[in-house]
Design a protein around this motif. Structure first.
Motif, PDB file in Angstrom:
ATOM      1  N   GLU A   6       6.076   5.751  13.043  1.00  0.00           N
ATOM      2  CA  GLU A   6       6.737   4.507  13.432  1.00  0.00           C
ATOM      3  C   GLU A   6       8.222   4.791  13.609  1.00  0.00           C
ATOM      4  O   GLU A   6       8.955   4.959  12.642  1.00  0.00           O
ATOM      5  CB  GLU A   6       6.506   3.442  12.366  1.00  0.00           C
ATOM      6  N   TYR A  19      -8.456  -0.761  10.309  1.00  0.00           N
ATOM      7  CA  TYR A  19      -8.523  -0.402   8.893  1.00  0.00           C
ATOM      8  C   TYR A  19      -9.649  -1.158   8.192  1.00  0.00           C
ATOM      9  O   TYR A  19      -9.890  -2.326   8.478  1.00  0.00           O
ATOM     10  CB  TYR A  19      -7.195  -0.741   8.197  1.00  0.00           C
ATOM     11  N   LEU A  28      -4.979  -0.503  15.891  1.00  0.00           N
ATOM     12  CA  LEU A  28      -5.210   0.403  14.762  1.00  0.00           C
ATOM     13  C   LEU A  28      -6.117  -0.306  13.771  1.00  0.00           C
ATOM     14  O   LEU A  28      -5.783  -1.392  13.290  1.00  0.00           O
ATOM     15  CB  LEU A  28      -3.876   0.753  14.102  1.00  0.00           C
ATOM     16  N   ILE A  70       3.657  -1.341  10.534  1.00  0.00           N
ATOM     17  CA  ILE A  70       2.216  -1.562  10.611  1.00  0.00           C
ATOM     18  C   ILE A  70       1.705  -2.246   9.350  1.00  0.00           C
ATOM     19  O   ILE A  70       0.909  -3.181   9.405  1.00  0.00           O
ATOM     20  CB  ILE A  70       1.515  -0.206  10.824  1.00  0.00           C
ATOM     21  N   ARG A  71       2.181  -1.789   8.201  1.00  0.00           N
ATOM     22  CA  ARG A  71       1.723  -2.386   6.943  1.00  0.00           C
ATOM     23  C   ARG A  71       2.140  -3.850   6.830  1.00  0.00           C
ATOM     24  O   ARG A  71       1.372  -4.697   6.361  1.00  0.00           O
ATOM     25  CB  ARG A  71       2.261  -1.602   5.749  1.00  0.00           C
ATOM     26  N   GLY A  75       0.786  -1.220   0.000  1.00  0.00           N
ATOM     27  CA  GLY A  75       0.000   0.000   0.000  1.00  0.00           C
ATOM     28  C   GLY A  75       0.825   1.280   0.000  1.00  0.00           C
ATOM     29  O   GLY A  75       0.274   2.374  -0.022  1.00  0.00           O
ATOM     30  N   HIS A 116      -0.355  13.000   3.271  1.00  0.00           N
ATOM     31  CA  HIS A 116      -1.455  12.150   3.706  1.00  0.00           C
ATOM     32  C   HIS A 116      -1.074  10.665   3.595  1.00  0.00           C
ATOM     33  O   HIS A 116      -1.443   9.846   4.430  1.00  0.00           O
ATOM     34  CB  HIS A 116      -2.673  12.444   2.837  1.00  0.00           C
ATOM     35  N   ALA A 117      -0.299  10.335   2.569  1.00  0.00           N
ATOM     36  CA  ALA A 117       0.132   8.955   2.369  1.00  0.00           C
ATOM     37  C   ALA A 117       1.368   8.632   3.208  1.00  0.00           C
ATOM     38  O   ALA A 117       1.966   7.567   3.047  1.00  0.00           O
ATOM     39  CB  ALA A 117       0.422   8.704   0.888  1.00  0.00           C
ATOM     40  N   LEU A 159      -4.379  -2.619   0.802  1.00  0.00           N
ATOM     41  CA  LEU A 159      -4.102  -1.709   1.915  1.00  0.00           C
ATOM     42  C   LEU A 159      -4.233  -0.263   1.434  1.00  0.00           C
ATOM     43  O   LEU A 159      -3.834   0.063   0.327  1.00  0.00           O
ATOM     44  CB  LEU A 159      -2.706  -1.965   2.479  1.00  0.00           C
ATOM     45  N   PRO A 160      -4.807   0.599   2.282  1.00  0.00           N
ATOM     46  CA  PRO A 160      -5.027   1.986   1.863  1.00  0.00           C
ATOM     47  C   PRO A 160      -3.718   2.750   1.752  1.00  0.00           C
ATOM     48  O   PRO A 160      -2.759   2.453   2.470  1.00  0.00           O
ATOM     49  CB  PRO A 160      -5.892   2.552   2.985  1.00  0.00           C
ATOM     50  N   PRO A 161      -3.643   3.768   0.874  1.00  0.00           N
ATOM     51  CA  PRO A 161      -2.406   4.549   0.765  1.00  0.00           C
ATOM     52  C   PRO A 161      -2.099   5.382   2.007  1.00  0.00           C
ATOM     53  O   PRO A 161      -0.947   5.720   2.229  1.00  0.00           O
ATOM     54  CB  PRO A 161      -2.633   5.443  -0.461  1.00  0.00           C
ATOM     55  N   ALA A 162      -3.103   5.692   2.824  1.00  0.00           N
ATOM     56  CA  ALA A 162      -2.837   6.464   4.051  1.00  0.00           C
ATOM     57  C   ALA A 162      -2.824   5.540   5.254  1.00  0.00           C
ATOM     58  O   ALA A 162      -3.664   4.641   5.367  1.00  0.00           O
ATOM     59  CB  ALA A 162      -3.888   7.544   4.240  1.00  0.00           C
ATOM     60  N   ILE A 163      -1.885   5.755   6.170  1.00  0.00           N
ATOM     61  CA  ILE A 163      -1.712   4.867   7.312  1.00  0.00           C
ATOM     62  C   ILE A 163      -2.608   5.258   8.487  1.00  0.00           C
ATOM     63  O   ILE A 163      -2.729   4.524   9.475  1.00  0.00           O
ATOM     64  CB  ILE A 163      -0.232   4.837   7.743  1.00  0.00           C
ATOM     65  N   SER A 164      -3.272   6.386   8.402  1.00  0.00           N
ATOM     66  CA  SER A 164      -4.149   6.808   9.486  1.00  0.00           C
ATOM     67  C   SER A 164      -5.339   5.845   9.580  1.00  0.00           C
ATOM     68  O   SER A 164      -6.070   5.661   8.617  1.00  0.00           O
ATOM     69  CB  SER A 164      -4.632   8.233   9.194  1.00  0.00           C
ATOM     70  N   PRO A 165      -5.536   5.210  10.744  1.00  0.00           N
ATOM     71  CA  PRO A 165      -6.627   4.235  10.869  1.00  0.00           C
ATOM     72  C   PRO A 165      -7.982   4.947  10.942  1.00  0.00           C
ATOM     73  O   PRO A 165      -8.033   6.126  11.290  1.00  0.00           O
ATOM     74  CB  PRO A 165      -6.318   3.554  12.204  1.00  0.00           C
ATOM     75  N   PHE A 166      -9.066   4.223  10.603  1.00  0.00           N
ATOM     76  CA  PHE A 166     -10.362   4.910  10.710  1.00  0.00           C
ATOM     77  C   PHE A 166     -10.766   5.064  12.170  1.00  0.00           C
ATOM     78  O   PHE A 166     -11.503   5.977  12.525  1.00  0.00           O
ATOM     79  CB  PHE A 166     -11.463   4.223   9.885  1.00  0.00           C
TER      80      PHE A 166
END
Lengths: 179, 179, 179, 179
Positions: free
Chosen positions: C104, B126, B124, B73-74, A41, A174-175, B93-100
């Motif tokens: 991280e 996702y 975290l 994390i990824r 990702g 953001h990424a 996997l989303p491009p942004a690491i910020s979890p929902f």
């Protein structure tokens, strides 16, 4: 109430009315920043359209366009992605509709740093991974893929139109890039 | 300083030490809620693992697990997705690491409504679209796909363990469902 | 199972055990980037702590620290904000717990660009508007407020420790700055 | 090009033109869900405006309104907050402009579940903590504060207009409530 003859295309604006509306109302836009991501990702490449304006100047931009009356944001995003990247790009729209930022374009001078001399546009911006083959739209010279570092370099940043170099930086931050 | 014999696996904890650490330190977890999305990105189905505990009781959970020392994390997300959904699930996997959201599990009584009697876990969370074939992990009876409405129904909500029915609601609200 | 004498402070680690755990498990951290915002919510200033290490070198950092066993993220954030900015800073924690990014930190060499030689820390990062009077913690020389442009200047960026200049850029991009 | 007489208020629409535009173009809206938060940032109460329509029916809604030509999102949010909650509400606009969701209102039948029979509105939605004294706008009967549980109860959910009960659920899920 209006006394004009009934509009043959209700729900749509003719060119004149659209021209006027653009000087009176903010327009709803969507904007997609195409990215290539690796298997985990991480963003590996950022795509931009290289186009020429009427005066023969070249500049870079992203996939963007108006949301039409009664069109959903997702349908508008997909329509513009298909128009600008071709039918085989396989864009992956995110499951959440919240944009990573909202770009506010104003006729200059603009207090946001983003400019569009035709109109005031409120543009919902999304990072969109594309996994397929891209064919840029006819009026674009090419779709160029840059590494994040290249996209943030002064030379490439200078080629973006309307202040979109800010969007590159916001999208990569953001990424998780941030460099 | 410690005077224990050198650890043959530096950077890893043996079972005893892990047992103790879990009673002294919050553990870093990742949690993935697998979803199927349609071509416009709307969530059409939510996946959950149906598993049995040592006492033979059945419950539902999501893909989750610890982040190891020096693991990103990824990488942890992908490792647990592969373990729980098999190697052909093709998670995006989303491009942004910020979890929902960040789920805070505590031994009960928990002030967050999320419980884990083994430990305090900071997880975290996702939303992860999966596009391939899923084979649930060996100890799971099945991977069940629900429509959003089914996943929010009282019967299914009651089957989730540790308060994860809250996560279902938060995940679907994040995806714009909210019903 | 452990045969040690009962711990007088169950749920806490002594210095030795914490030292060891830090070499075996990722630690949960919170990190707050203090900001001043104007009446419309635009970020006008970014705060950083200017501190000296044991070797007498100076560097900049943010409010950060461990989440303790059984402590919520919000309680940890508030505890560290009070410790580092004093009791009158009046920090405004956001209503949503989702961090703007997850930093991280690894012992170098780190693949994320963020380093902490003591440990692997997974740090939930928040932009926190503060409206009151700040008194920096005793071991800090000062709390310095920079305009976004100053915070992004090469001189100030170079003063951050552990790669936190990336966090400055990500935080300001998240707030719509992006320059 | 238009041949109409010059508009005495360029950049603004008269009532007729606005009426027409609303049937041809999506309108840009902002919507604020007022909340009271405790010292740790947890949402303790959700505010809603209780108003009557022309037919004397009562319903609940939030602070919302159009973004004007050349107006920024933040300025529009603040203008509508002041109009609806009075000048002493002290709303805290978030440092990031990304909305927690984008509400798409359509004349019914609406595929999103959100309806507005006057228009297609694309509404950027924000959770806005207010710390001051609120005086609801003249045409509102009152501003009611509910606990999250009350706001999610069937009786109160039924009182919201245009499908805004979905927004309540999304807003509370975003704030980590999700119950």
């Amino acid at each position: 109430m209006s006394v004009r003859t009934p509009d043959p295309h209700p729900g749509w604006l003719n060119e004149d009315d659209l021209y006027e509306a653009r000087r009176r109302l903010p327009m709803v836009y969507v904007e997609a920043i195409p990215v290539r991501v690796d298997s985990l990702g991480y963003v590996s490449e950022v795509g931009s359209l290289y186009v020429a304006d009427d005066d023969g100047r070249f500049y870079r931009t992203f996939v963007s366009g108006r949301v039409l009356y009664r069109e959903t944001i997702r349908a508008a995003l997909m329509r513009h992605l298909e128009k600008d990247l071709g039918p085989l790009a396989l864009p992956q729209l995110p499951p959440a509709i919240s944009p990573f930022t909202v770009a506010e374009y104003f006729p200059s001078p603009s207090e946001t740093g983003l400019t569009d001399d035709r109109q005031h546009a409120v543009s919902l911006c999304y990072l969109v991974p594309v996994t397929g083959e891209c064919q840029p739209r006819q009026d674009a010279l090419e779709l160029t893929w840059f590494t994040p570092d290249e996209a943030l370099s002064p030379e490439i940043q200078n080629e973006f139109v309307g202040g979109r170099e800010l969007l590159v930086r916001q999208a990569l931050a953001h990424a998780g890039w941030g460099r």
